[in-house]
Design an enzyme around this catalytic site. Structure first.
Site, mmCIF file in Angstrom:
data_model
loop_
_atom_site.group_PDB
_atom_site.id
_atom_site.type_symbol
_atom_site.label_atom_id
_atom_site.label_comp_id
_atom_site.label_asym_id
_atom_site.label_seq_id
_atom_site.Cartn_x
_atom_site.Cartn_y
_atom_site.Cartn_z
ATOM 1 N N GLU A 92 0.902 -1.285 -0.108
ATOM 2 C CA GLU A 92 0.000 0.001 0.069
ATOM 3 C C GLU A 92 0.787 1.108 0.082
ATOM 4 O O GLU A 92 1.927 1.258 0.820
ATOM 5 C CB GLU A 92 -0.854 -0.132 1.402
ATOM 6 C CG GLU A 92 -1.974 -1.337 1.235
ATOM 7 C CD GLU A 92 -2.705 -1.007 2.488
ATOM 8 O OE1 GLU A 92 -2.759 0.047 3.081
ATOM 9 O OE2 GLU A 92 -3.247 -2.384 3.008
ATOM 10 N N CYS A 105 2.673 8.415 1.874
ATOM 11 C CA CYS A 105 3.294 7.397 2.787
ATOM 12 C C CYS A 105 3.639 5.985 2.173
ATOM 13 O O CYS A 105 2.349 5.929 1.436
ATOM 14 C CB CYS A 105 2.163 7.101 3.889
ATOM 15 S SG CYS A 105 2.269 5.767 4.999
ATOM 16 N N CYS A 112 3.938 -6.981 8.057
ATOM 17 C CA CYS A 112 4.674 -6.579 9.343
ATOM 18 C C CYS A 112 4.883 -7.836 10.182
ATOM 19 O O CYS A 112 3.757 -8.286 10.254
ATOM 20 C CB CYS A 112 4.159 -5.315 9.690
ATOM 21 S SG CYS A 112 5.174 -4.667 10.996
ATOM 22 N N CYS A 116 1.738 -4.904 16.416
ATOM 23 C CA CYS A 116 1.086 -4.034 17.366
ATOM 24 C C CYS A 116 -0.424 -4.306 17.638
ATOM 25 O O CYS A 116 -1.115 -4.605 16.452
ATOM 26 C CB CYS A 116 1.399 -2.748 16.851
ATOM 27 S SG CYS A 116 3.170 -2.317 16.909
ATOM 28 N N CYS A 119 -2.650 -2.246 14.878
ATOM 29 C CA CYS A 119 -2.559 -2.088 13.370
ATOM 30 C C CYS A 119 -2.941 -3.155 12.648
ATOM 31 O O CYS A 119 -2.751 -4.364 13.088
ATOM 32 C CB CYS A 119 -0.892 -2.174 13.365
ATOM 33 S SG CYS A 119 -0.337 -1.609 11.717
ATOM 34 N N SER A 194 9.466 6.579 10.317
ATOM 35 C CA SER A 194 8.703 6.048 11.331
ATOM 36 C C SER A 194 9.269 4.546 11.898
ATOM 37 O O SER A 194 9.069 3.572 10.998
ATOM 38 C CB SER A 194 7.357 5.941 11.050
ATOM 39 O OG SER A 194 6.621 5.521 12.362
ATOM 40 N N ASN A 293 -7.740 4.746 14.748
ATOM 41 C CA ASN A 293 -8.605 4.491 13.357
ATOM 42 C C ASN A 293 -8.774 3.062 13.606
ATOM 43 O O ASN A 293 -8.088 2.143 13.346
ATOM 44 C CB ASN A 293 -7.712 4.586 12.169
ATOM 45 C CG ASN A 293 -8.761 4.420 10.853
ATOM 46 O OD1 ASN A 293 -9.815 4.321 11.133
ATOM 47 N ND2 ASN A 293 -8.215 4.798 9.771
ATOM 48 N N CYS A 336 -2.963 1.848 7.895
ATOM 49 C CA CYS A 336 -1.916 0.797 7.147
ATOM 50 C C CYS A 336 -2.496 -0.660 7.177
ATOM 51 O O CYS A 336 -2.891 -1.213 8.387
ATOM 52 C CB CYS A 336 -0.514 1.158 7.587
ATOM 53 S SG CYS A 336 0.343 2.429 7.696
#
Length: 348
Positions: A92, A105, A112, A116, A119, A194, A293, A336
């Protein structure tokens, strides 16, 4: 498999061509076409002889990224792309039209592994690292999209799927390449990286003396809460993370931003705010407050606006610079990983 030249520095292209008796000066012509003119095939390189173009096409490729899916927000300010590579891995990238220019971004990994709790990127795990050319392909895709309207990418954040500092060598190659005058001539100060807080890599990046912005995902004021929502916190105590952030500022002069996702009933109390203020006291840093979000699979809730405001006000009263992130793309699930996950489920 043909060697992909897209994403290589000029010197590396020169070395790749040497075994085929292609003269060194041709590398400059290639980067001018690939990066300067955004050429996607050797046939476009009209100042190269036909025989040379045939040889290049036989031995090498210019693989970029193709659009798999696209979402546009209702207000027209956010566009989210799912971009695919030749091996059918998709990532993405997001375009955000800000008052100060076009910000993007990009992803540094497909998926990943950080786990977390808040996420979506980590729900399907890590597929693989992206190489420098695949990061560059995301930038070029959006730049080409913007160029149709006479615009360009102005700033970028490496904040999409993945942990950039766990793909350190490829990320560093990408950063150096976009800075080259023959590529994008992109200023380091217009880039923010980040990280979840990979302490030793923050020190490594500081030693590179590249003045890129650094955003550290803190998301908690203490180790107990941070370990509940961020598994990486079991390896790196929060005080070590903040100490590394301070070292980054001292080495680069770039003020660190601490990202703090506010989650209702988890890390958004007044006591949490005061504890965060004490943790960051004396730091030349700022806090970016992000009301979560929501991701359906995570069952975490967004705090009320009053709680968000109260949290920010406590930080202000403690002389900590804090801003509440302006939300963009909520109607297209711009957090994300959400578009990629939907694509993976559709192809399962």
């Amino acid at each position: 498999m043909k060697k992909n030249l897209f994403g290589l520095m000029e010197e590396a292209i020169r070395e790749e061509m040497a075994p085929f008796d292609i003269k060194p000066f041709r590398a400059r012509q290639l980067v001018d076409w690939m990066y300067g003119k955004s050429a996607v095939s050797f046939d476009e390189m009209t100042n190269l002889g036909q025989d040379l173009r045939y040889k290049l096409a036989r031995e090498f490729s210019i693989d970029r990224a193709k659009q798999v899916e696209r979402w546009d927000s209702a207000d027209g300010k956010t566009t989210k792309f799912l971009l695919g590579f030749p091996d059918e891995v998709a990532v993405e990238s997001v375009l955000m039209r800000q008052p100060y220019g076009n910000s993007i971004c990009i992803s540094t990994q497909a998926g990943c592994a950080m786990g977390c709790a808040f996420c979506a990127s980590t729900l399907k795990g890590l597929t693989r690292d992206l190489v420098a050319g695949e990061m560059l392909a995301q930038v070029f895709f959006i730049n080409d999209y913007l160029n149709k309207a006479g615009e360009k990418v102005d700033t970028m954040v490496l904040m999409g799927s993945g942990e950039p500092l766990y793909n350190y060598a490829n990320v560093l190659s990408f950063l150096r390449l976009i800075h080259e005058s023959y590529c994008l001539n992109f200023g380091y100060r217009n880039v923010t990286l980040s990280t979840c807080g990979i302490v030793e890599r923050i020190y490594d990046l500081a030693h590179e003396k590249l003045p890129v912005g650094l955003a550290i995902s803190l998301h908690a004021p203490n180790d107990e809460i941070r370990r509940r929502i961020m598994p990486i916190a079991r390896k790196y105590p929060i005080k070590d993370v903040v100490k590394a952030g301070e070292a980054y500022f001292n080495a680069t002069g770039r003020r660190v931003t601490y990202e703090y996702i506010l989650i209702d009933g988890v890390n958004d109390s007044r006591e949490n705010a005061r504890e965060l203020g004490h943790l960051l006291a004396g730091q030349n840093a700022s806090v970016n407050l992000i009301p979560i979000n929501p991701v359906v699979e995570r069952c975490l809730r967004r705090p009320s606006d009053d709680r968000v405001t109260a949290f920010a006000n406590i930080l202000h009263s403690m002389h900590i610079t804090a801003t509440v992130r302006k939300e963009m793309g909520t109607d297209i699930n711009a957090a994300c990983g959400q578009l990629r996950n939907r694509h993976l489920e559709g192809n399962a």
